[in-house]
Design a protein around this motif. Sequence first.
Motif, PDB file in Angstrom:
ATOM      1  N   ILE A 135      -3.923   2.875   6.973  1.00 55.40           N
ATOM      2  CA  ILE A 135      -4.467   3.200   5.649  1.00 55.40           C
ATOM      3  C   ILE A 135      -3.331   3.413   4.648  1.00 55.40           C
ATOM      4  O   ILE A 135      -3.379   2.912   3.518  1.00 55.40           O
ATOM      5  CB  ILE A 135      -5.384   4.443   5.731  1.00 55.40           C
ATOM      6  CG1 ILE A 135      -6.651   4.081   6.501  1.00 55.40           C
ATOM      7  CG2 ILE A 135      -5.716   4.980   4.344  1.00 55.40           C
ATOM      8  CD1 ILE A 135      -7.492   5.271   6.918  1.00 55.40           C
ATOM      9  N   THR A 136      -2.303   4.128   5.062  1.00 53.50           N
ATOM     10  CA  THR A 136      -1.164   4.390   4.179  1.00 53.50           C
ATOM     11  C   THR A 136      -0.448   3.099   3.809  1.00 53.50           C
ATOM     12  O   THR A 136      -0.080   2.891   2.643  1.00 53.50           O
ATOM     13  CB  THR A 136      -0.186   5.367   4.853  1.00 53.50           C
ATOM     14  OG1 THR A 136      -0.889   6.560   5.200  1.00 53.50           O
ATOM     15  CG2 THR A 136       0.979   5.698   3.947  1.00 53.50           C
ATOM     16  N   MET A 137      -0.246   2.222   4.772  1.00 50.95           N
ATOM     17  CA  MET A 137       0.438   0.956   4.482  1.00 50.95           C
ATOM     18  C   MET A 137      -0.409   0.062   3.589  1.00 50.95           C
ATOM     19  O   MET A 137       0.117  -0.604   2.697  1.00 50.95           O
ATOM     20  CB  MET A 137       0.816   0.247   5.775  1.00 50.95           C
ATOM     21  CG  MET A 137       1.940   0.943   6.494  1.00 50.95           C
ATOM     22  SD  MET A 137       2.470   0.022   7.927  1.00 50.95           S
ATOM     23  CE  MET A 137       3.815   1.045   8.470  1.00 50.95           C
ATOM     24  N   ALA A 138      -1.708   0.041   3.809  1.00 53.84           N
ATOM     25  CA  ALA A 138      -2.595  -0.751   2.948  1.00 53.84           C
ATOM     26  C   ALA A 138      -2.556  -0.215   1.514  1.00 53.84           C
ATOM     27  O   ALA A 138      -2.488  -0.988   0.550  1.00 53.84           O
ATOM     28  CB  ALA A 138      -4.019  -0.726   3.490  1.00 53.84           C
ATOM     29  N   TYR A 139      -2.554   1.091   1.378  1.00 54.25           N
ATOM     30  CA  TYR A 139      -2.473   1.711   0.050  1.00 54.25           C
ATOM     31  C   TYR A 139      -1.129   1.391  -0.611  1.00 54.25           C
ATOM     32  O   TYR A 139      -1.071   1.088  -1.807  1.00 54.25           O
ATOM     33  CB  TYR A 139      -2.675   3.223   0.167  1.00 54.25           C
ATOM     34  CG  TYR A 139      -2.682   3.934  -1.157  1.00 54.25           C
ATOM     35  CD1 TYR A 139      -3.683   3.691  -2.087  1.00 54.25           C
ATOM     36  CD2 TYR A 139      -1.684   4.846  -1.491  1.00 54.25           C
ATOM     37  CE1 TYR A 139      -3.697   4.331  -3.304  1.00 54.25           C
ATOM     38  CE2 TYR A 139      -1.680   5.484  -2.702  1.00 54.25           C
ATOM     39  CZ  TYR A 139      -2.693   5.234  -3.619  1.00 54.25           C
ATOM     40  OH  TYR A 139      -2.695   5.862  -4.820  1.00 54.25           O
ATOM     41  N   ALA A 140      -0.063   1.422   0.171  1.00 55.61           N
ATOM     42  CA  ALA A 140       1.266   1.086  -0.372  1.00 55.61           C
ATOM     43  C   ALA A 140       1.315  -0.364  -0.842  1.00 55.61           C
ATOM     44  O   ALA A 140       1.911  -0.667  -1.890  1.00 55.61           O
ATOM     45  CB  ALA A 140       2.345   1.350   0.677  1.00 55.61           C
ATOM     46  N   ILE A 141       0.671  -1.268  -0.107  1.00 57.62           N
ATOM     47  CA  ILE A 141       0.622  -2.680  -0.518  1.00 57.62           C
ATOM     48  C   ILE A 141      -0.139  -2.815  -1.831  1.00 57.62           C
ATOM     49  O   ILE A 141       0.290  -3.539  -2.742  1.00 57.62           O
ATOM     50  CB  ILE A 141      -0.001  -3.547   0.595  1.00 57.62           C
ATOM     51  CG1 ILE A 141       0.938  -3.615   1.796  1.00 57.62           C
ATOM     52  CG2 ILE A 141      -0.330  -4.949   0.088  1.00 57.62           C
ATOM     53  CD1 ILE A 141       0.310  -4.223   3.043  1.00 57.62           C
ATOM     54  N   VAL A 142      -1.254  -2.115  -1.946  1.00 57.32           N
ATOM     55  CA  VAL A 142      -2.029  -2.149  -3.195  1.00 57.32           C
ATOM     56  C   VAL A 142      -1.189  -1.624  -4.353  1.00 57.32           C
ATOM     57  O   VAL A 142      -1.160  -2.221  -5.437  1.00 57.32           O
ATOM     58  CB  VAL A 142      -3.338  -1.333  -3.045  1.00 57.32           C
ATOM     59  CG1 VAL A 142      -4.012  -1.125  -4.384  1.00 57.32           C
ATOM     60  CG2 VAL A 142      -4.270  -2.025  -2.079  1.00 57.32           C
ATOM     61  N   LEU A 143      -0.482  -0.528  -4.132  1.00 53.00           N
ATOM     62  CA  LEU A 143       0.367   0.033  -5.189  1.00 53.00           C
ATOM     63  C   LEU A 143       1.491  -0.936  -5.585  1.00 53.00           C
ATOM     64  O   LEU A 143       1.800  -1.087  -6.778  1.00 53.00           O
ATOM     65  CB  LEU A 143       0.977   1.365  -4.740  1.00 53.00           C
ATOM     66  CG  LEU A 143       0.045   2.568  -4.709  1.00 53.00           C
ATOM     67  CD1 LEU A 143       0.803   3.816  -4.215  1.00 53.00           C
ATOM     68  CD2 LEU A 143      -0.535   2.836  -6.074  1.00 53.00           C
ATOM     69  N   LEU A 144       2.109  -1.583  -4.608  1.00 50.36           N
ATOM     70  CA  LEU A 144       3.153  -2.555  -4.903  1.00 50.36           C
ATOM     71  C   LEU A 144       2.616  -3.713  -5.734  1.00 50.36           C
ATOM     72  O   LEU A 144       3.255  -4.160  -6.682  1.00 50.36           O
ATOM     73  CB  LEU A 144       3.776  -3.098  -3.611  1.00 50.36           C
ATOM     74  CG  LEU A 144       4.802  -2.209  -2.935  1.00 50.36           C
ATOM     75  CD1 LEU A 144       5.171  -2.806  -1.566  1.00 50.36           C
ATOM     76  CD2 LEU A 144       6.038  -2.089  -3.785  1.00 50.36           C
ATOM     77  N   ARG A 145       1.451  -4.199  -5.379  1.00 53.86           N
ATOM     78  CA  ARG A 145       0.854  -5.321  -6.127  1.00 53.86           C
ATOM     79  C   ARG A 145       0.474  -4.903  -7.540  1.00 53.86           C
ATOM     80  O   ARG A 145       0.645  -5.682  -8.477  1.00 53.86           O
ATOM     81  CB  ARG A 145      -0.339  -5.886  -5.375  1.00 53.86           C
ATOM     82  CG  ARG A 145       0.071  -6.623  -4.126  1.00 53.86           C
ATOM     83  CD  ARG A 145      -1.074  -7.264  -3.426  1.00 53.86           C
ATOM     84  NE  ARG A 145      -0.596  -7.977  -2.223  1.00 53.86           N
ATOM     85  CZ  ARG A 145      -1.390  -8.553  -1.371  1.00 53.86           C
ATOM     86  NH1 ARG A 145      -2.687  -8.523  -1.528  1.00 53.86           N
ATOM     87  NH2 ARG A 145      -0.873  -9.169  -0.322  1.00 53.86           N
ATOM     88  N   LYS A 146      -0.058  -3.693  -7.682  1.00 61.14           N
ATOM     89  CA  LYS A 146      -0.401  -3.212  -9.027  1.00 61.14           C
ATOM     90  C   LYS A 146       0.846  -3.004  -9.878  1.00 61.14           C
ATOM     91  O   LYS A 146       0.848  -3.312 -11.062  1.00 61.14           O
ATOM     92  CB  LYS A 146      -1.214  -1.920  -8.942  1.00 61.14           C
ATOM     93  CG  LYS A 146      -2.654  -2.138  -8.587  1.00 61.14           C
ATOM     94  CD  LYS A 146      -3.448  -0.865  -8.670  1.00 61.14           C
ATOM     95  CE  LYS A 146      -4.899  -1.141  -8.330  1.00 61.14           C
ATOM     96  NZ  LYS A 146      -5.732   0.047  -8.459  1.00 61.14           N
TER      97      LYS A 146
END
Length: 151
Positions: A135-146
């Motif tokens: 979950i944390t890594m998926a959230y980090a990927i979303v933040l990086l893309r945003k």
Amino acid sequence: MKKPWPKLGAFYLGRAESAVLILIGIVLVVLALLMLEQSVLQLFHAAQEGRVHEEAIEILDGVLLVMMTMEIVYTVAISLEAHALVAEPFLIIGAIAAIRRMLVITATSTKDEHGNPEVFRNTLIELALLSLIVITMAYAIVLLRKSAQFV
């Protein structure tokens, strides 16, 4: 007058880095192909012997390991092209690794749950931590893309 040594040194070090990354990429691709071959052969033999259900976890584990290896190859290629370290592929590799471990634990947990309750409790804790990591890594990927949209 400025000495040309730092510029020349940076040039040759950059070339050396590129050569090493190319060799790493080649080794990883060969490794991935060999692991994939092993998984295909294992699947073929399991299908012939009617043991696909029993061998499925090992085959899936091998295929996911190939996926992780190819994701590392992609990361090496990005590093080679951009001469920069990109975080997103590492996060994807980490998520795949955690999911791979979760699948193996889940598939083998039926053997452990009838034994020691302490082992079962530790298994549940490990699954919870792995879930949190994914979950944390998926959230980090979303933040990086945003954040990349604003650049």
